[in-house]
Scaffold this motif. Structure first.
Motif, PDB file in Angstrom:
ATOM      1  N   MET A 153       0.821  -1.206   0.000  1.00  0.00           N
ATOM      2  CA  MET A 153       0.000   0.000   0.000  1.00  0.00           C
ATOM      3  C   MET A 153       0.855   1.256   0.000  1.00  0.00           C
TER       4      MET A 153
ATOM      5  N   ARG B  84       4.247   3.971  -4.242  1.00  0.00           N
ATOM      6  CA  ARG B  84       3.576   5.063  -4.953  1.00  0.00           C
ATOM      7  C   ARG B  84       3.552   4.817  -6.440  1.00  0.00           C
TER       8      ARG B  84
ATOM      9  N   THR C  16      -5.183   0.133 -11.190  1.00  0.00           N
ATOM     10  CA  THR C  16      -6.209   0.409 -10.183  1.00  0.00           C
ATOM     11  C   THR C  16      -6.094   1.845  -9.694  1.00  0.00           C
TER      12      THR C  16
ATOM     13  N   TRP D  86      -8.830   4.878  -9.922  1.00  0.00           N
ATOM     14  CA  TRP D  86      -9.193   5.635  -8.716  1.00  0.00           C
ATOM     15  C   TRP D  86      -9.021   7.130  -8.938  1.00  0.00           C
TER      16      TRP D  86
ATOM     17  N   LEU E 110     -12.033   9.793  -8.763  1.00  0.00           N
ATOM     18  CA  LEU E 110     -12.027  10.832  -7.732  1.00  0.00           C
ATOM     19  C   LEU E 110     -12.027  12.226  -8.341  1.00  0.00           C
TER      20      LEU E 110
ATOM     21  N   LEU F 271     -15.500  12.986  -9.438  1.00  0.00           N
ATOM     22  CA  LEU F 271     -16.409  13.272  -8.332  1.00  0.00           C
ATOM     23  C   LEU F 271     -16.149  14.664  -7.753  1.00  0.00           C
ATOM     24  N   TYR F 272     -14.881  15.024  -7.651  1.00  0.00           N
ATOM     25  CA  TYR F 272     -14.555  16.357  -7.151  1.00  0.00           C
ATOM     26  C   TYR F 272     -15.053  17.433  -8.117  1.00  0.00           C
TER      27      TYR F 272
ATOM     28  N   PHE G 213     -17.656  17.184 -10.068  1.00  0.00           N
ATOM     29  CA  PHE G 213     -19.103  17.258  -9.870  1.00  0.00           C
ATOM     30  C   PHE G 213     -19.420  18.099  -8.639  1.00  0.00           C
ATOM     31  N   LEU G 214     -18.671  17.842  -7.555  1.00  0.00           N
ATOM     32  CA  LEU G 214     -18.918  18.535  -6.292  1.00  0.00           C
ATOM     33  C   LEU G 214     -18.673  20.033  -6.416  1.00  0.00           C
ATOM     34  N   LEU G 215     -17.648  20.401  -7.169  1.00  0.00           N
ATOM     35  CA  LEU G 215     -17.270  21.808  -7.241  1.00  0.00           C
ATOM     36  C   LEU G 215     -17.844  22.515  -8.466  1.00  0.00           C
TER      37      LEU G 215
END
Lengths: 314, 268
Positions: free
Chosen positions: B1, B4, B9, B13, B17, B20-21, B23-25
């Motif tokens: 994990m 870096r 995958t 991600w 992300l 989605l950010y 969309f939010l902003l």
């Protein structure tokens, strides 16, 4: 300081001898004095007004905005006997369910990422996710009007790219209200989820992965169950907020989306039919009651699963 | 994990992300862009960039009046919420008495009632007095929904503050009031400030309840904006929103600075 151990339900016990009575009565009196202004403020600005709504719901509306002082369920019967109001209730619940579902879907990945990341940008990303809360929902709804309208960003862009001929209907209907509401409640959901993800311990995931569990299994067996309480809290919060939302259904709905909140406002302000507005408010509170009961039940079920079958069944 | 490396995958991600950010902003970004639009109605992409819309905000009489109504209401509401909420928080965290948890629940219960219902409730009770369409009506209407937040923030700072200094002052003979003034109050000052600021911002931003209790004469800013947007959509609303965001950022930063400054002065 022993008064703490007395259960709240116990009847006022006679003062036990041997303990200093002044020390026991003193704090109670002081507490009352300290609590009084706050309790008075809540009584005047919240409790009493709600009682007034209940009382008003038992009145009837007469001719020309007159309110008949009665104690009857006639207005309830009128409202519940009308197909229109059942549609409104149905649309309110439908909107709530849709918005809650989509808000959870778009918020979960963000919350999960923010809860687990070790990136040095973490605090900036958390701040960005919560920033919209600082901006009034009227302004953000206005932003969505500019995006979703027939001359809005989406339609202009798609038209410019030659992908559509006539504009998509994204505003003045339920679709637009769902899209905008989802974004407006997203920061609440992200916040609720992050604070509810407390049990998520990366060591458990590492352990599962090192024991050979594939990513999907780790997610299904470890991450998802551990984050469910946070998801549940977020679901309750968003559902309750969207049930009573007024601004977004009014502005994006363009007068074509009828929910309990817009109907309550119209009946109270435009039609001056306060009894019907009060009945609709009582019905909204009833829906709230059902939702919160369901939440508490789901929470208990989850708790039972967490504590394990042996403990839960004993 | 901890590696870096950019795996497929991770790439997926990152894309999800970012989306989605975005969309939010999205509405905020659009509001920011539109606030500089020089056309008289909303259009995308903007025709030209300029400060016309910002000038319009200051020329708009209902926005100016609304700003004043909201400012006065929010200041008075915050003050009243502190006066009534701080003693309650003190009692709930520092004293042991019967029924404490029940009263605690009572103080948080307004958060569970939808604002649309509270708005109607306040209209029904304030209209006959008559206090609708007055500053007092607005202040009373905002008080119930701000007190719970004050109680919560101040309680949180009281819980995290170490009560042993208070006990020491008490055993050394200080009165309850003296202890509160000299020990408790300075310790929880950040909590008090944030409680007051939250109450102010909540009241300044309150739309739905105000919609019911405001009339022609006292129209708070959010209600003025809502009424404006319902009939017109031009970039001035976007400019106003940007100005309000800047204002709240300035307030938050100033408070943060002020508190930090005072702390350094005291320790120095």
């Amino acid at each position: 300081m022993t008064a703490d151990s007395v259960p709240a339900k116990a009847p006022p016990a006679p003062p036990e001898s041997g303990k200093t009575p002044t020390r026991r009565r003193g704090p109670a009196r002081l507490a009352l004095a300290l609590l009084l202004p706050g309790l008075l403020a809540l009584l005047l600005t919240y409790a009493l007004p709600l009682v007034w709504v209940l009382r008003m719901s038992l009145n009837e509306a007469g001719e020309g905005g007159l309110i008949l002082q009665t104690v009857s369920l006639a207005t309830f019967a009128d409202v519940l006997g009308s197909g229109h109001y059942w549609n409104v209730i149905g649309q309110t619940v439908e909107l709530g369910v849709l918005v809650t579902f989509f808000t959870l879907v778009v918020s979960y990945p963000v919350a999960l990422f923010l809860a687990r990341t070790t990136s040095r940008w973490r605090s900036l990303l958390v701040a960005l996710a919560v920033t919209p809360l600082l901006i009034s929902s009227v302004a953000r709804t206005f932003g969505w009007m500019a995006i979703l309208g027939s001359q809005g960003v989406i339609n202009k862009t798609l038209n410019g790219l030659g992908l559509i001929d006539s504009p998509l209907h994204l505003a003045n209907n339920l679709t637009g209200v769902v899209i905008a509401s989802t974004e407006i409640y997203m920061p609440f959901a992200i916040l609720a989820m992050i604070s509810g993800f407390g049990r998520l311990d990366p060591a458990l995931e590492h352990a599962a992965a090192s024991l050979g569990a594939p990513r999907r299994t780790v997610f299904r067996r470890i991450v998802l169950p551990l984050t469910l309480p946070g998801v549940l809290t977020a679901a309750l919060l968003v559902f309750v907020l969207s049930l009573s939302g007024y601004v977004t259904p009014r502005l994006i709905g363009g007068g074509r989306v009828f929910v309990l909140a817009t109907e309550i406002y119209d009946q109270a302000i435009t039609s001056l039919n306060w009894p019907v507005a009060a009945v609709l408010s009582v019905l909204l509170l009833a829906v709230f009651g059902v939702v919160i009961t369901l939440y508490l039940w789901a929470q208990r079920v989850l708790e039972a699963r967490f504590t394990g079958p042996q403990e839960a069944r004993s | 994990m901890n590696s870096r490396r950019l795996t497929p995958t991770r790439a997926v991600w990152a894309v999800v992300l970012t989306g989605l950010y975005l969309f939010l902003l999205a509405p905020i970004l659009i509001v920011l862009v539109e606030s500089f639009d020089t056309s008289s109605y909303l259009r995308f992409p903007p025709e030209g960039f300029g400060l016309d819309a910002y000038r319009q905000v200051f020329a708009n009489e209902s926005f100016r009046a609304g700003f004043q109504v909201s400012g006065v209401t929010a200041a008075a509401t915050a003050l009243l919420a502190m006066v009534t909420g701080v003693p309650a928080a003190l009692a709930l965290t520092r004293l042991r008495f019967r029924g404490r948890s029940a009263i605690e629940a009572v103080f948080l219960s307004p958060l569970l009632v939808p604002h649309i219902v509270l708005g109607l409730a306040l209209l029904l009770i304030l209209a006959p007095i008559p206090l609708t369409d007055t500053y007092w009506g607005l202040i009373l209407a905002h008080l119930g929904v701000t007190v719970p937040y004050v109680v919560r923030t101040v309680s949180a700072s009281l819980v995290s503050a170490d009560p042993s200094a208070e006990e020491a002052a008490r055993t050394l003979g200080a009165s309850g009031l003296m202890t509160f003034w000299r020990i408790t109050l300075p310790t929880i000052r950040p909590g008090l400030f944030s409680g007051g600021i939250i109450a102010f911002l909540l009241s300044f931003d309150e739309t739905v309840i105000s919609l019911f209790v405001s009339g022609q004469n006292t129209v708070p800013l959010p209600v003025a904006v809502l009424q404006y947007v319902e009939y017109r959509s031009d970039p001035s609303v976007a400019s106003l929103s940007v100005l309000l965001v800047l204002l709240s950022v300035v307030v938050v930063v100033l408070v943060e600075r002020g508190l930090g400054l005072r702390r350094t002065l005291r320790s120095g």
